[in-house]
Structures are given as C-alpha cells and as structure tokens.
Design a protein around this motif. Structure first.
Motif, PDB file in Angstrom:
ATOM      1  N   SER A 106      30.678 -17.603 -24.614  1.00  0.00           N
ATOM      2  CA  SER A 106      31.528 -16.787 -23.742  1.00  0.00           C
ATOM      3  C   SER A 106      30.945 -16.761 -22.339  1.00  0.00           C
ATOM      4  O   SER A 106      29.796 -17.186 -22.120  1.00  0.00           O
ATOM      5  CB  SER A 106      31.614 -15.348 -24.271  1.00  0.00           C
ATOM      6  OG  SER A 106      30.339 -14.738 -24.169  1.00  0.00           O
ATOM      7  N   GLY A 107      31.718 -16.210 -21.423  1.00  0.00           N
ATOM      8  CA  GLY A 107      31.268 -16.109 -20.041  1.00  0.00           C
ATOM      9  C   GLY A 107      30.109 -15.140 -19.885  1.00  0.00           C
ATOM     10  O   GLY A 107      29.138 -15.417 -19.182  1.00  0.00           O
ATOM     11  N   ASN A 111      26.305 -15.897 -18.446  1.00  0.00           N
ATOM     12  CA  ASN A 111      25.671 -15.193 -17.325  1.00  0.00           C
ATOM     13  C   ASN A 111      24.345 -14.560 -17.730  1.00  0.00           C
ATOM     14  O   ASN A 111      23.369 -14.604 -16.984  1.00  0.00           O
ATOM     15  CB  ASN A 111      26.622 -14.132 -16.768  1.00  0.00           C
ATOM     16  CG  ASN A 111      27.712 -14.754 -15.924  1.00  0.00           C
ATOM     17  OD1 ASN A 111      27.490 -15.797 -15.295  1.00  0.00           O
ATOM     18  ND2 ASN A 111      28.886 -14.168 -15.910  1.00  0.00           N
ATOM     19  N   PHE A 134      32.494  -9.345 -10.820  1.00  0.00           N
ATOM     20  CA  PHE A 134      32.614  -9.158 -12.278  1.00  0.00           C
ATOM     21  C   PHE A 134      31.935 -10.315 -12.994  1.00  0.00           C
ATOM     22  O   PHE A 134      32.208 -11.481 -12.699  1.00  0.00           O
ATOM     23  CB  PHE A 134      34.091  -9.085 -12.702  1.00  0.00           C
ATOM     24  CG  PHE A 134      34.247  -8.818 -14.172  1.00  0.00           C
ATOM     25  CD1 PHE A 134      34.108  -7.532 -14.668  1.00  0.00           C
ATOM     26  CD2 PHE A 134      34.487  -9.855 -15.065  1.00  0.00           C
ATOM     27  CE1 PHE A 134      34.224  -7.275 -16.029  1.00  0.00           C
ATOM     28  CE2 PHE A 134      34.605  -9.610 -16.434  1.00  0.00           C
ATOM     29  CZ  PHE A 134      34.480  -8.311 -16.913  1.00  0.00           C
ATOM     30  N   HIS A 135      31.040  -9.970 -13.925  1.00  0.00           N
ATOM     31  CA  HIS A 135      30.299 -11.021 -14.628  1.00  0.00           C
ATOM     32  C   HIS A 135      30.298 -10.837 -16.144  1.00  0.00           C
ATOM     33  O   HIS A 135      29.606 -11.574 -16.841  1.00  0.00           O
ATOM     34  CB  HIS A 135      28.863 -11.083 -14.100  1.00  0.00           C
ATOM     35  CG  HIS A 135      28.800 -11.380 -12.634  1.00  0.00           C
ATOM     36  ND1 HIS A 135      29.079 -12.623 -12.111  1.00  0.00           N
ATOM     37  CD2 HIS A 135      28.550 -10.577 -11.562  1.00  0.00           C
ATOM     38  CE1 HIS A 135      28.978 -12.591 -10.783  1.00  0.00           C
ATOM     39  NE2 HIS A 135      28.666 -11.354 -10.432  1.00  0.00           N
ATOM     40  N   GLY A 136      31.038  -9.858 -16.646  1.00  0.00           N
ATOM     41  CA  GLY A 136      31.094  -9.664 -18.094  1.00  0.00           C
ATOM     42  C   GLY A 136      30.690  -8.255 -18.471  1.00  0.00           C
ATOM     43  O   GLY A 136      30.178  -7.491 -17.651  1.00  0.00           O
ATOM     44  N   ASP A 220      28.675 -17.922 -10.691  1.00  0.00           N
ATOM     45  CA  ASP A 220      29.472 -17.610 -11.877  1.00  0.00           C
ATOM     46  C   ASP A 220      30.819 -18.291 -11.689  1.00  0.00           C
ATOM     47  O   ASP A 220      31.679 -17.807 -10.939  1.00  0.00           O
ATOM     48  CB  ASP A 220      29.625 -16.089 -12.002  1.00  0.00           C
ATOM     49  CG  ASP A 220      30.540 -15.685 -13.157  1.00  0.00           C
ATOM     50  OD1 ASP A 220      31.296 -16.549 -13.656  1.00  0.00           O
ATOM     51  OD2 ASP A 220      30.526 -14.501 -13.530  1.00  0.00           O
ATOM     52  N   VAL A 222      32.916 -18.941 -14.174  1.00  0.00           N
ATOM     53  CA  VAL A 222      33.694 -18.703 -15.403  1.00  0.00           C
ATOM     54  C   VAL A 222      35.190 -18.843 -15.107  1.00  0.00           C
ATOM     55  O   VAL A 222      35.950 -19.351 -15.930  1.00  0.00           O
ATOM     56  CB  VAL A 222      33.327 -17.320 -15.988  1.00  0.00           C
ATOM     57  CG1 VAL A 222      34.310 -16.883 -17.056  1.00  0.00           C
ATOM     58  CG2 VAL A 222      31.902 -17.356 -16.544  1.00  0.00           C
ATOM     59  N   GLN A 223      35.612 -18.436 -13.908  1.00  0.00           N
ATOM     60  CA  GLN A 223      37.024 -18.609 -13.551  1.00  0.00           C
ATOM     61  C   GLN A 223      37.251 -19.827 -12.665  1.00  0.00           C
ATOM     62  O   GLN A 223      38.218 -20.556 -12.838  1.00  0.00           O
ATOM     63  CB  GLN A 223      37.549 -17.341 -12.847  1.00  0.00           C
ATOM     64  CG  GLN A 223      37.591 -16.139 -13.770  1.00  0.00           C
ATOM     65  CD  GLN A 223      38.740 -15.189 -13.485  1.00  0.00           C
ATOM     66  OE1 GLN A 223      39.635 -15.450 -12.705  1.00  0.00           O
ATOM     67  NE2 GLN A 223      38.709 -14.051 -14.152  1.00  0.00           N
ATOM     68  N   LYS A 249      35.827 -19.746 -19.951  1.00  0.00           N
ATOM     69  CA  LYS A 249      37.301 -19.768 -19.975  1.00  0.00           C
ATOM     70  C   LYS A 249      37.983 -21.126 -20.218  1.00  0.00           C
ATOM     71  O   LYS A 249      38.497 -21.363 -21.293  1.00  0.00           O
ATOM     72  CB  LYS A 249      37.815 -19.130 -18.703  1.00  0.00           C
ATOM     73  CG  LYS A 249      37.511 -17.611 -18.670  1.00  0.00           C
ATOM     74  CD  LYS A 249      38.384 -16.910 -17.698  1.00  0.00           C
ATOM     75  CE  LYS A 249      38.059 -15.430 -17.532  1.00  0.00           C
ATOM     76  NZ  LYS A 249      38.600 -14.602 -18.611  1.00  0.00           N
TER      77      LYS A 249
HETATM   78  C1  PLP Z   1      33.987 -14.301 -13.214  1.00  0.00           C
HETATM   79  C2  PLP Z   1      33.800 -13.898 -14.646  1.00  0.00           C
HETATM   80  N1  PLP Z   1      32.572 -13.924 -15.176  1.00  0.00           N
HETATM   81  C3  PLP Z   1      32.355 -13.583 -16.468  1.00  0.00           C
HETATM   82  C4  PLP Z   1      33.376 -13.172 -17.275  1.00  0.00           C
HETATM   83  C5  PLP Z   1      33.116 -12.787 -18.705  1.00  0.00           C
HETATM   84  O1  PLP Z   1      33.585 -13.780 -19.538  1.00  0.00           O
HETATM   85  P1  PLP Z   1      33.873 -13.446 -21.084  1.00  0.00           P
HETATM   86  O2  PLP Z   1      35.042 -12.523 -21.113  1.00  0.00           O
HETATM   87  O3  PLP Z   1      34.144 -14.793 -21.710  1.00  0.00           O
HETATM   88  O4  PLP Z   1      32.631 -12.824 -21.611  1.00  0.00           O
HETATM   89  C6  PLP Z   1      34.681 -13.137 -16.773  1.00  0.00           C
HETATM   90  C7  PLP Z   1      35.811 -12.691 -17.623  1.00  0.00           C
HETATM   91  O5  PLP Z   1      36.888 -12.403 -17.206  1.00  0.00           O
HETATM   92  C8  PLP Z   1      34.896 -13.506 -15.426  1.00  0.00           C
HETATM   93  O6  PLP Z   1      36.113 -13.462 -14.889  1.00  0.00           O
END
Ligand code: PLP
Length: 388
Positions: A106-107, A111, A134-136, A220, A222-223, A249
């Motif tokens: 997962s994200g 992180n 936002f990092h989780g 990060d 993730v997006q 993601k």
């Molecule tokens: C920029 C960012 N980092 C981390 C995350 C966390 O990812 P996850 O929901 O897969 O744990 C998200 C989730 O929306 C995110 O948008």
C-alpha cells in the motif's frame, strides 16, 4: 440482494470509517462501471486514482488468472520468475539512478518504509513535511501527514516540522533551524489538498537544500507516479531526482501493490532484515503489475494522460476558476463548493471526487478515457454549473 440490502448489510457490519457514494458497484470495463441496478457511470474518480488502463483490463485479468492457477503466492523467502520480471520492468521505467525496489502492499506502507530508510541512512530522526500534505493513515505515515488525521495521535508521534508546500524560503529556514533532519517528504503535486503544483525552481531549491542539510528527499508519488502525470515519475518532468520515490495506487490496476524506489546509495545501506512484509512481491500482485506497466508502455498511455489534461483544460476554459494538476490527476476549481456539483454529476452518471479545498473537484480517470467521454463530461459539468 437489492442495492438497499447491500448498503444496509455493509453499514451494519463494516466499522463506519468511510464516507461512501450511495451506490453498490457490480462490474467495470474501461472508463465504465455499472451499479447493481444496471446503471452505468463514467468513472472520473478512477476507482480512487487506481486504474490507469481502465477497469478489469483484459491483459491484467488474463495475467492474474494465469498466475493464480500456476502459483498464487509465495513470500520473499524464495525467488520467483514473475517477481524478477516485475522488478526488472519497474526498474526499467523508473528514473535513472532509482533502480532499486522494495515491494509492499500500500501507499502508507511504502511511505513508512521510505521514512525508516531515511532514518537509518542518515542516523537522524526529524521529518520535514508539508502543510496539508497526505501520506497515509498508519502511525508511521501520520508522522508526515498534517491536520485532522494526525491530531488524535499527536502525543505518540515524533515531532515533525511542517512547512507550506511551494515555499522554498520556509523550507530552507526549517532545514537551517534543525540539524537532526533525516528526510523531507512531499507529494510533488499536493493532491488531496486540492491539486496544488509548484515550480521547477522550487524543486531545484528543495534538492539543493536537502543536499546542504545532508538529509534525504522523498517524493510520495502514490498518486502522481506510474505515468499519471505524463512521465513515469513526475521527477522526470520536474528535472529533480529524489533519493526515494514511493508508489502504490496505479501500479497494478487495483491489486494491492506498493513500492519504494531507492538510489544506489540508499539501497546499499539497507541491511538484511531491515524491511520485510509477508505479502509484498506476491506472485499474483507481481503479474498484475507487469501486465499493467507493459500496457501503459506499449500503448503510449503516459503521453495520453497529458492529452486528457489538455482536453479538460481546453473544454472547461472560461467556465471554471482554474484547471490544475497534470495528466490524469486533475483539479477543477469552481466558483462554488464542489460537493453539490459532485453529487449532481453522480446523478447524471459521472463519478468524481472532492478535495481538501472545498471549491476544488478531483478527476483521476484512467489514462485510456476516450476523448468523446471527456467531452461529454465537460459538457455535462458546464450544464450542471449553468443549472440554477
Ligand atoms: C499521496 C498519497 N500518499 C499515500 C497514500 C496512502 O496510500 P494507501 O491508501 O494505499 O495507504 C495516499 C492515499 O490516498 C496518497 O494519496
């Protein structure tokens, strides 16, 4: 079960942590999803910024089915041809100098892993992160996540220095003020906050400041990653290379996969047993990742993501305050609150999202969304905005 039964059953048994669209989805194909009453929606929410090549894409479905029948899972205590292929594919697409990968699920896990690597690499502890970033939601990622998600856990989290995104002076001042900084972590486009971007000059100063402070720079992605903004990593278009990139993601079309990409120096410092997860790098997940990445590459979908952004910006020009972000990560700032507009679009068959900025909608469609669907969406949005 009727749709009402499904909703009542989930609400009865699932701990109520999510605000949900009032619909139950049954199947998907490309940009389209169908609810349990057979109603079709164009998914500009992208399954939560997750499906780069569309819902239930055939190459991924086939790869998963074949791998599940062959060997569904074995952990990292063994080698696997499918994991080797996935790691090689990811490393080939990753920016130059970030060819080392750690797979997780997962994200937030990616992180936390990156933050741990930064601590052990530098021997320092402090994190500098961005206001409204936002990092989780797990504890390690909440160290770097500002605001309401973090607040209930303040007492047990290490002290973090938050600075405004895009403000190089504030960042440099924070690094000057603290000699214990292990890492600066940020989303190169602040997505949840409202799709805020920063200039290349900001990122150059950020990189230089991290070098001067002997701390690591973590993007990060993730997006933004996996080609969503036009290049595999946004670092390629910014022209600044971080020490670590986190991905999740879009990596595997919805099968949970997270990944950390690390530089030679950081990877060389990681010791046996420093990181680990049972499910990370599992065979079905790896097959889904390889099929997803190969399709993105073979079909030129990163460039297409950019065309989608340009089309939305062109079609909405003059009707909205601003279209910002990049590729298939699009913020549409309105002259009014976004939530009622998102609701009106849902009633007209479009799934879209809100953001931390009350007037900004988020669009995160598959990179494959047909242009006529983009045009219809823009026409519908304009109509919604014109309807009293
Ligand atoms: C920029 C960012 N980092 C981390 C995350 C966390 O990812 P996850 O929901 O897969 O744990 C998200 C989730 O929306 C995110 O948008």
């Amino acid at each position: 079960m009727t749709t009402a039964d499904i909703i009542a059953t989930e609400d009865r048994y699932q701990i109520p942590t999510y605000k949900k669209f009032p619909l139950a989805l049954d199947r998907g194909e490309g940009i389209w999803v169908w609810d349990t009453d057979g109603r079709r929606y164009a998914d500009f929410y992208g399954g939560h910024c997750v499906v780069p090549i569309g819902h239930s894409a055939k190459p991924v479905v086939d790869a998963i089915a074949e791998q599940a029948a062959r060997l569904m899972f074995y952990s990292n205590v063994v080698y696997s041809p499918v994991r080797a292929e996935a790691a090689e594919t990811l490393a080939r697409l990753a920016p130059e100098g970030l060819q080392h990968v750690f797979f997780c699920n997962s994200g937030t896990e990616a992180n936390e892993t990156a933050l741990k690597m930064a601590r052990t690499f530098t021997g320092k502890t402090r994190v500098v992160a961005m206001t409204a970033g936002f990092h989780g939601r797990t504890l390690g990622s909440l160290i770097a996540t500002e605001g309401a998600y973090r607040r209930p856990y303040e007492g047990i989290l290490p002290e973090t220095t938050f600075v405004p995104f895009g403000d190089a002076d504030a960042l440099e001042a924070a690094l000057d003020a603290h000699d214990d900084v292990a890492a600066v972590i940020l989303e190169p486009i602040q997505s949840m906050a409202g799709l805020y971007t920063a200039s290349n000059a900001y990122f150059e100063r950020l990189r230089a400041a991290c070098n001067a402070a002997d701390c690591l720079l973590i993007f990060d992605e993730v997006q933004t990653g996996v080609g969503r903004t036009g290049t595999f990593s946004i670092s390629e278009s910014i022209g600044v290379r971080p020490d670590l990139i986190t991905l999740a993601k879009s990596l595997a079309s919805g099968i949970p996969v997270g990944a950390v990409l690390a530089s030679d120096a950081v990877a060389a410092h990681v010791k046996l047993g420093d990181q680990g997860t049972t499910f990370g790098g599992g065979m079905v997940a790896m097959a889904a990742l390889t099929a997803t990445l190969r399709t993105i590459e073979a079909d030129g979908l990163m460039a297409r993501a950019t065309q989608v952004f340009d089309r939305v910006a062109e079609r909405l020009a003059g009707n909205v305050v601003e279209v910002r972000g990049g590729g298939c990560l699009i913020g549409v700032e309105l002259d009014r609150p976004a939530a009622p507009v998102v609701q009106a679009l849902l009633e007209r068959g479009y799934l879209t999202g809100t953001s931390g900025d009350k007037n900004t909608m988020r669009l995160m469609p598959p990179y494959t969304v047909p242009m006529d669907v983009v045009d219809d969406f823009c026409d519908t949005l304009r109509d919604v905005l014109d309807t009293p």
